[in-house]
Write an enzyme that holds these catalytic residues in place. Structure first.
Site, short mmCIF file in Angstrom:
data_model
loop_
_atom_site.label_atom_id
_atom_site.label_comp_id
_atom_site.label_asym_id
_atom_site.label_seq_id
_atom_site.Cartn_x
_atom_site.Cartn_y
_atom_site.Cartn_z
CD GLU A 85 -2.60 1.97 0.45
OE1 GLU A 85 -2.39 3.00 -0.28
OE2 GLU A 85 -3.23 0.83 -0.20
CG ASN A 163 -16.43 5.89 -0.48
OD1 ASN A 163 -17.00 5.92 0.50
ND2 ASN A 163 -16.08 4.72 -1.30
N GLY A 164 -18.32 8.96 -0.25
CA GLY A 164 -19.47 9.32 0.62
C GLY A 164 -20.22 7.98 0.93
CD GLU A 403 -23.39 10.76 -5.03
OE1 GLU A 403 -22.87 11.63 -4.07
OE2 GLU A 403 -22.68 10.03 -5.46
CG HIS A 488 -17.36 7.85 -9.21
ND1 HIS A 488 -18.77 8.04 -9.29
CD2 HIS A 488 -17.41 7.59 -7.85
CE1 HIS A 488 -19.18 8.48 -8.10
NE2 HIS A 488 -18.33 8.18 -7.25
CG ASN A 526 -22.32 6.46 -6.09
OD1 ASN A 526 -23.44 6.59 -6.30
ND2 ASN A 526 -21.77 7.40 -5.62
CG PHE A 528 -18.07 1.48 -3.14
CD1 PHE A 528 -18.29 0.46 -2.44
CD2 PHE A 528 -18.44 2.85 -3.00
CE1 PHE A 528 -19.50 0.56 -1.32
CE2 PHE A 528 -19.39 3.06 -1.87
CZ PHE A 528 -19.71 1.94 -1.01
#
Length: 547
Positions: A85, A163-164, A403, A488, A526, A528
């Protein structure tokens, strides 16, 4: 129509005096965003990083959605995995006692190796709001290419950190355009449910939504959408709704109700660290090395692959270079990270047999932002939950899903704010620039026009019905559309083109792609959950057939 033309059209332009009067004072706006603080967070894991000369059965590059799925399922199958990472572990509180910085008070934790913030909403009431920060390996990367800024999460958990939390499964009828080579029945019967369970997806209590002060902005958005004939839909999220109810009651530390979103969420959001990565750690089969960056992957003389890795410090400087041998390598550095690395490896001769689809098919998921100035009687609320929970669906008729997003500023703004996902056909390509020894992206800002046109199918109609106007102060001076960014990124190593139909890279046995770079540019919502579900599908096949 230009932003200026639209702003000046007809009687809907407003004077600056009236505009400021309707959206609180300039002093309030400046106080709202505060000053960049100087807190120096220490958020580096104490776990021992990978050693040079190590041999690992599987190395996963990245700890986002695809990489976390792959590592967990491999570990559960008995395989030892090492994850690399580039960002930090984000497991140690800073001087303020919190791991993540607040949205309105960015500090060194907020941005990846920048000395000034680059917020997606860059202005307020005509004033720039970006602030100086100390250079640090912070959580949000605003990576700038020629025609677009790509926002990405940096740290163990990848994009899930920033993210949201809107965990949306695409409508079944749209799936064929998203991943045409994938069996939709399997995805909707097996892998989307598996992904939603693994991510901890849940939905808001609709009765609580109707009365919660923090969702007044969403109720205003719903009312206005429905009055213009658009369906308002609740969307699932990965937030802990019981925790948010306690936030509203004042019985726990505030998180979503303290505006935490851009730079991490300290309490209520179920990022990967609380779901897949927590399970990964429990297996005892996976090691994670934060602050490590893969620079090369090439066939090893004795089989497998030699992976060269730079260890970096929190200033971004290389402190050690290591060489590891891996039998199999999974590229899961995100759409941009994976694409840039593969393009580099092909162009510089490390992996010359990668095919010519590498770097192609990249898109921005049709992202475009805008704001609307409401009437004084349509207050959107001083306290706004930072987790969106509703959207306006005009995909079938206008190619747009918007959104209803928060503006968690702490003051009444009389504004409605939206991130719209649109059906934008434009696709860019990553390519190697020999003159600069860097990877370029061919995206052009003008390619956002289809997204703007699609968004206007919603917001022109709402403005006409409500007698309102677009905000022109959020992305610059007299600029309506946030057409300079994406949250995104998708594509660059497209499934069944750069890879086979399960993510195996053409040209090399034992190399895989398992992240958003597999998806060609758009998911209609979205992305993910789709990235996670596709990873669940692919790793199941890879484990069965290859391991």
């Amino acid at each position: 129509m230009s932003d200026t033309t639209m702003h000046d059209a007809g009687s809907k332009s407003v004077s600056r005096r009236r505009f400021i009067a309707g959206t609180s004072s300039v002093l309030g706006a400046m106080a709202l965003f505060g000053h960049a603080t100087s807190a120096q967070a220490k958020a580096v894991s104490t776990a021992a990083p990978v050693s040079s000369g190590t041999h690992v059965p599987v190395l996963v590059i990245g700890t986002g959605y695809g990489g976390s799925v792959a590592a967990l399922r491999l570990a559960q199958a008995g395989v030892d995995v090492h994850m690399i990472e580039m960002g930090m572990a984000w497991d140690t509180p800073g001087p303020d006692g919190k791991i993540f910085a607040n949205t309105t008070q960015p500090d060194n934790r907020s941005y990846w190796l920048r000395t000034k913030t680059k917020q997606p909403l860059s202005n307020f009431l005509g004033f720039p709001i970006d602030k100086a920060v100390s250079r640090y390996t912070g959580i949000l990367d605003a990576e700038e290419f020629g025609g677009i800024t790509v926002y990405q999460g940096r740290g163990v958990g990848g994009g899930s950190l920033v993210n949201g939390g809107m965990a949306v499964t695409p409508k079944r009828e749209n799936f064929g355009a998203i991943l045409p080579s994938v069996n939709a029945d399997e995805m909707y019967n097996i892998y989307y449910p598996r992904a939603n369970a693994g991510l901890g997806v849940n939905t808001i209590d609709p009765a609580w939504f109707e009365t919660a002060e923090c969702y007044q902005y969403a109720r205003v958005g719903r009312k206005q959408a429905q009055r213009s004939g658009f369906p308002f839909v609740f969307v699932p999220t990965v937030y802990d709704w019981d925790y948010m109810k306690q936030e509203a009651a004042g019985t726990v530390p505030r998180s979503a109700l303290d505006g935490e979103i851009l730079y991490g969420n300290n309490y209520g959001k179920k990022s990967l660290a609380k779901t897949y990565i927590a399970q990964i750690k429990a297996t005892g089969k996976v090691t994670i090395s934060p602050l490590h960056k893969v620079t090369s992957v090439a066939p090893a003389a004795g089989g497998g692959y030699t992976v060269v890795i730079d260890q970096i410090d929190t200033n971004g400087d290389t402190t050690a270079t290591k060489s590891v041998t891996a039998d199999k390598v999974f590229f899961a550095a995100g759409s941009v990270g994976t694409s840039k690395l593969l393009v580099t490896l092909k162009a510089t001769g490390a992996l010359p047999r990668l095919n010519d689809e590498i770097g192609k098919g990249w898109g921005d998921n049709g992202n475009v932002m805008c704001g609307r100035a409401n009437h004084l009687w349509d207050q959107t609320g001083r306290v706004q939950a930072s987790i969106p929970t509703g959207g306006i669906d005009n995909w079938a008729n206008g190619g747009a899903f918007a959104e209803v997003a928060p503006l968690p500023t702490g003051i009444e703004t009389y504004a409605s704010f939206y991130l719209t996902i649109t059906k934008n056909p434009n696709r860019a390509e990553f390519s190697w620039n020999a003159a600069t020894s860097k990877v370029d992206l061919s995206w052009q800002t003008s390619w956002k026009q289809p997204s703007i046109d699609a968004a206007k199918t919603i917001f022109d109609k709402i403005n006409k019905a409500e007698g309102t106007i677009y905000r022109t102060d959020l992305f610059g001076t007299y600029k309506i559309w946030g057409d300079h960014l994406t949250y995104h990124p998708l594509g660059g190593a497209v499934l069944n083109k750069a890879t086979d139909n399960y993510g195996r890279l053409h040209g090399y046995s034992g190399l895989y792609v398992i992240d958003g770079s597999l998806i060609p540019g758009n998911t209609s919502v979205n992305p993910f959950v789709t990235i996670t579900a596709l990873a669940e599908r692919n790793i199941e096949e890879i484990i069965a057939a290859d391991l």
